[in-house]
Design an enzyme around this catalytic site. Sequence first.
Site, short mmCIF file in Angstrom:
data_model
loop_
_atom_site.label_atom_id
_atom_site.label_comp_id
_atom_site.label_asym_id
_atom_site.label_seq_id
_atom_site.Cartn_x
_atom_site.Cartn_y
_atom_site.Cartn_z
N LYS A 81 7.90 -33.12 32.96
CA LYS A 81 6.53 -33.07 33.15
C LYS A 81 5.81 -34.10 32.14
O LYS A 81 4.43 -33.74 31.81
CB LYS A 81 5.91 -31.45 32.62
CG LYS A 81 6.46 -30.30 33.31
CD LYS A 81 7.12 -30.57 34.56
CE LYS A 81 6.04 -30.72 35.59
NZ LYS A 81 6.54 -31.03 36.90
N LYS A 118 -2.20 -32.84 39.15
CA LYS A 118 -3.54 -33.51 39.06
C LYS A 118 -3.55 -35.02 38.56
O LYS A 118 -4.48 -35.73 38.75
CB LYS A 118 -4.30 -32.88 37.66
CG LYS A 118 -5.78 -32.69 37.81
CD LYS A 118 -6.32 -31.49 37.19
CE LYS A 118 -7.90 -31.54 37.19
NZ LYS A 118 -8.43 -30.58 36.57
N GLY A 119 -2.38 -35.31 37.67
CA GLY A 119 -2.27 -36.74 37.47
C GLY A 119 -3.16 -37.31 36.52
O GLY A 119 -3.60 -38.45 36.63
N HIS A 145 17.30 -35.41 31.57
CA HIS A 145 16.32 -35.06 30.24
C HIS A 145 17.07 -34.86 29.08
O HIS A 145 16.67 -34.06 27.87
CB HIS A 145 15.70 -33.63 30.70
CG HIS A 145 14.70 -33.74 31.81
ND1 HIS A 145 13.74 -34.72 32.16
CD2 HIS A 145 14.39 -32.97 33.04
CE1 HIS A 145 12.97 -34.53 33.25
NE2 HIS A 145 13.35 -33.50 33.63
N GLY A 165 5.73 -37.52 33.11
CA GLY A 165 5.57 -38.50 33.98
C GLY A 165 6.81 -38.89 34.67
O GLY A 165 6.84 -40.20 35.24
N ARG A 190 4.83 -38.09 26.55
CA ARG A 190 3.46 -37.79 27.14
C ARG A 190 2.58 -36.97 25.89
O ARG A 190 3.23 -36.21 25.09
CB ARG A 190 3.37 -36.91 28.16
CG ARG A 190 2.02 -36.63 28.88
CD ARG A 190 1.90 -35.95 30.17
NE ARG A 190 0.75 -35.87 30.72
CZ ARG A 190 0.65 -34.84 31.88
NH1 ARG A 190 1.74 -34.44 32.34
NH2 ARG A 190 -0.68 -35.30 32.47
P1 A3P Z 1 -0.17 -33.06 35.73
O1 A3P Z 1 0.59 -31.54 35.86
O2 A3P Z 1 -0.91 -33.18 34.35
O3 A3P Z 1 -0.90 -33.18 36.83
P2 A3P Z 1 6.87 -35.12 35.80
O4 A3P Z 1 7.13 -35.98 36.84
O5 A3P Z 1 7.99 -35.44 34.58
O6 A3P Z 1 7.49 -33.52 36.27
O7 A3P Z 1 5.69 -34.91 35.48
C1 A3P Z 1 4.28 -34.31 36.14
C2 A3P Z 1 3.19 -34.74 35.68
O8 A3P Z 1 3.04 -36.09 36.18
C3 A3P Z 1 2.19 -33.99 36.73
O9 A3P Z 1 1.05 -33.87 35.62
C4 A3P Z 1 2.05 -34.93 37.78
O10 A3P Z 1 0.62 -34.42 38.39
C5 A3P Z 1 2.11 -36.28 36.93
N1 A3P Z 1 2.37 -37.09 38.20
C6 A3P Z 1 2.97 -37.10 39.31
N2 A3P Z 1 2.98 -38.30 39.94
C7 A3P Z 1 2.15 -38.95 39.38
C8 A3P Z 1 1.63 -40.47 39.61
N3 A3P Z 1 1.78 -41.05 40.72
N4 A3P Z 1 0.76 -40.78 38.85
C9 A3P Z 1 0.29 -40.06 37.79
N5 A3P Z 1 0.78 -38.83 37.44
C10 A3P Z 1 1.59 -38.36 38.15
#
Ligand code: A3P
Length: 321
Positions: free
Chosen positions: A63, A288-289, A126, A65, A148
């Site tokens: 989570k 939400k990103g 991870h 990115g 993050r």
């Molecule tokens: P949020 O829950 O804050 O929206 P991971 O990929 O490590 O599981 O991380 C997930 C987080 O990255 C989520 O954050 C997700 O929305 C965000 N995310 C996924 N794709 C993304 C993108 N292309 N650009 C920016 N953020 C992204």
Amino acid sequence: MEETEPYEDLIKSLPTDPFGGSPPPLHQYKGFWFRQLTLQGLLATHDYFIPLPSDVLLCSFQKTGTTWLKSLLFSIINRHSKDSLLSTNPHFLIPSLELQIYRGGKLCTPELLEKPSSSSRILSTHIPYQLLPPFVKDSDCKIVYIARNPKDFIVSLWHFMVSNRHHHPVSLQEAVDGICSGVFPGGPYFDHILGYWKESLESSSKRVFFVTYEDLKRDTAGHVRRLGEFLGCPFGVDDEQEVEEIVRICSFETMRNVEVNKNEEQLWANDERLIPRVTLSLKSLFRKGEVGDHVNHLTPEMIERIDEVAKERLSGSGLSL
Ligand code: A3P
């Protein structure tokens, strides 16, 4: 005769914590906390994975990115086939060692270990730096790590746990307690970050590229260029359009709207021996990103507490999140 679980004796001997109150518990292995399936995957990675010097390893805490960075690395390295991201979720282009390939301590997907003929193999994990297999640490493979802000991370993780049925649901308060105490799936969070951060500073060969989600958001194009340089496939001064195209394809807006990424029940590790079969809502990977969304979910007390722990845990490291 009953079949034994991989690494059963070792796992049974470890301290456990009933994180969130009901099964499955967390097991503490060499200072970090894992669920059984993940730990079995980690141990099998140690026992069976053989890195190639040309490998690129994307390392992260969940989570933070990972999915985004997977898209970026894939399209930087495979510039001419970046359109694959429009038909395949990044997690199936860059598989996870312990969660997909060796999930549950079994080699689930050997085909994902094949090296593409014309480019580097890209794999993700991870696993904390402290617990990477020694032959990975000693190899020449390149490591890219993403970190993050802990408050945005906890909010993201909590939403992810709630929207994926196979994750045991925890309350936001339990998640906050977990990040602060360190007893948390994959945690302690700050030890995970510091392991890669210190290596990125100390490594004489400069083989760890450390980036934060927030910096990547602030200047995605600049980081695409820096990553190209780091990975040995730099962009030229005339490649402005190519860089912009990569940023666009990998953007949250594009990725979220790709049909395949709307799948709610994707089979995760392709192994029929794994019961229960693990599915993943690909849609939940694109929530939400944004940077700073924690203000919409955490109480001022929670924010203050996480800030205090972050300050204490990161003090003297030169890193602030
Ligand atoms: P949020 O829950 O804050 O929206 P991971 O990929 O490590 O599981 O991380 C997930 C987080 O990255 C989520 O954050 C997700 O929305 C965000 N995310 C996924 N794709 C993304 C993108 N292309 N650009 C920016 N953020 C992204």
